[in-house]
Enzyme design. Structure first.
Site, mmCIF file in Angstrom:
data_model
loop_
_atom_site.group_PDB
_atom_site.id
_atom_site.type_symbol
_atom_site.label_atom_id
_atom_site.label_comp_id
_atom_site.label_asym_id
_atom_site.label_seq_id
_atom_site.Cartn_x
_atom_site.Cartn_y
_atom_site.Cartn_z
ATOM 1 C CE LYS A 235 96.754 94.559 24.833
ATOM 2 N NZ LYS A 235 96.659 93.465 24.278
ATOM 3 C CD GLN B 221 93.985 90.479 24.280
ATOM 4 O OE1 GLN B 221 94.152 91.653 24.203
ATOM 5 N NE2 GLN B 221 95.073 89.971 24.698
ATOM 6 C CG ASP C 141 97.384 93.162 18.452
ATOM 7 O OD1 ASP C 141 98.212 93.717 19.088
ATOM 8 O OD2 ASP C 141 97.007 92.040 18.720
#
Ligand code: NAP
Length: 286
Positions: free
Chosen positions: A56, A100, A123
């Protein structure tokens, strides 16, 4: 014999989206506006999580965005994780936050995700963002489901009025993609591990989205001729040189009109959507 299905090329589509995002980032920078900055929270030592965060960061740098990694040890407390997220919420340099996952099992993951400010939740998997998806309120769309819809759109595949089946009901993938298909006026059926007759459910669908994590569970004979098949699965199988999806690609290709490959289908779209959400966060657009 039927012709082989055409490929929904996630690698090429994601590249186009990255180029679009890069062009907009350049414009933002030229106008003196804030350049998007993605802050990744990385807790613990899970090697896959480290790899994903690295990918990412690389993608951010490719499109001219800033990024940073904020690490905590696997033994950190809930309070430390929450404080880190709150400090990133309050940091004006940071425009998007990615926690994450999976997080170490002693942490309450939903509660930590919920601490991310909705306007930085790029996200899209906090309960607030998922609630927005259900209620039709502004919220960032969860990246893999959004990538699936975007891929269909980029190939001009009609969703409205179609019968869709989603196999899998996870909160990060199956449920949100089903809701997105519903929001686009498909008639949606959600299957799971207790579905009585999976083959019968799949065989009625014009659009099949496999989000299971079981190698090649969906075989060609289940697929309605001409259906569009999207395979989000990504499975490592011992003895096979290549990762495989949840769909048996060869047999499904003989029945489907369109199909995503694995790899190179849904996977690259996820990061493309993360970049687009991060751009929109910096622009103040949901
Ligand atoms: P998950 O949380 O394990 O959920 C799997 C779902 O599949 C569950 O709802 C489960 O049903 C259902 N299921 C399991 N066995 C089944 C069966 N035999 N028949 C029908 N349904 C069955 O997995 P996930 O996180 O959603 O991920 C699914 C797959 O997508 C994985 O291969 C993962 O690697 C991949 N993935 C890819 C991306 C990407 O491309 N960027 C992102 C996320 C995930 P129950 O609810 O009844 O248990």
């Amino acid at each position: 014999m039927r012709e082989q299905a055409a490929i929904l090329d996630g690698t090429a589509t994601a590249k186009t989206i990255r180029q679009e995002v890069a062009a907009e980032v350049k414009l933002l920078a030229a106008s003196g506006a804030r350049v998007p900055h993605l802050a990744a929270v990385l807790i613990g030592d899970d090697p896959a999580s480290h790899t994903y965060v690295g990918m990412k960061q690389k993608a951010c740098s490719w499109v001219g965005m800033q990024s940073s990694i904020h690490r905590l040890p696997a033994t950190c407390s809930q309070d430390e994780a929450v404080k880190l997220v709150q400090s990133l919420n309050n940091n004006e340099e940071v425009t998007g936050i990615l926690v994450q996952h999976p997080l170490p099992s002693h942490l309450h993951e939903p509660a930590i995700l919920d601490c991310v400010s909705p306007n930085k939740d790029v996200d899209g998997i906090s309960r607030s963002s998922l609630g927005g998806l259900i209620n039709g309120e502004p919220a960032f769309a969860s990246c893999t489901p959004a990538g699936i819809i975007e891929l269909l759109d980029r190939y001009n595949i009609a969703i409205q009025g179609k019968r869709a089946v989603v196999i899998g009901r996870s909160i990060i993938l199956g449920k949100p993609v089903a809701m997105m298909l519903l929001n686009r006026n498909a008639t949606v059926n959600i299957c799971h591990s207790r579905t009585a007759d999976l083959a019968a459910e799949v065989s009625r669908a014009d659009i099949v989205v496999a989000a299971v994590g079981r190698p090649e569970l969906i075989t060609g004979e289940m697929i309605k001729p001409g259906a569009v098949v999207v395979d989000a699965g990504y499975n490592r199988v011992e003895g096979r040189s290549k990762d495989v999806g949840d769909v048996e690609f060869e047999s499904a290709s003989e029945r489907a009109s369109w199909i995503t490959p694995v790899p190179g289908g849904v996977g690259p779209m996820t990061i493309a959507m993360l970049l687009r959400n991060t751009l929109r966060a910096a622009q103040g657009r949901f």
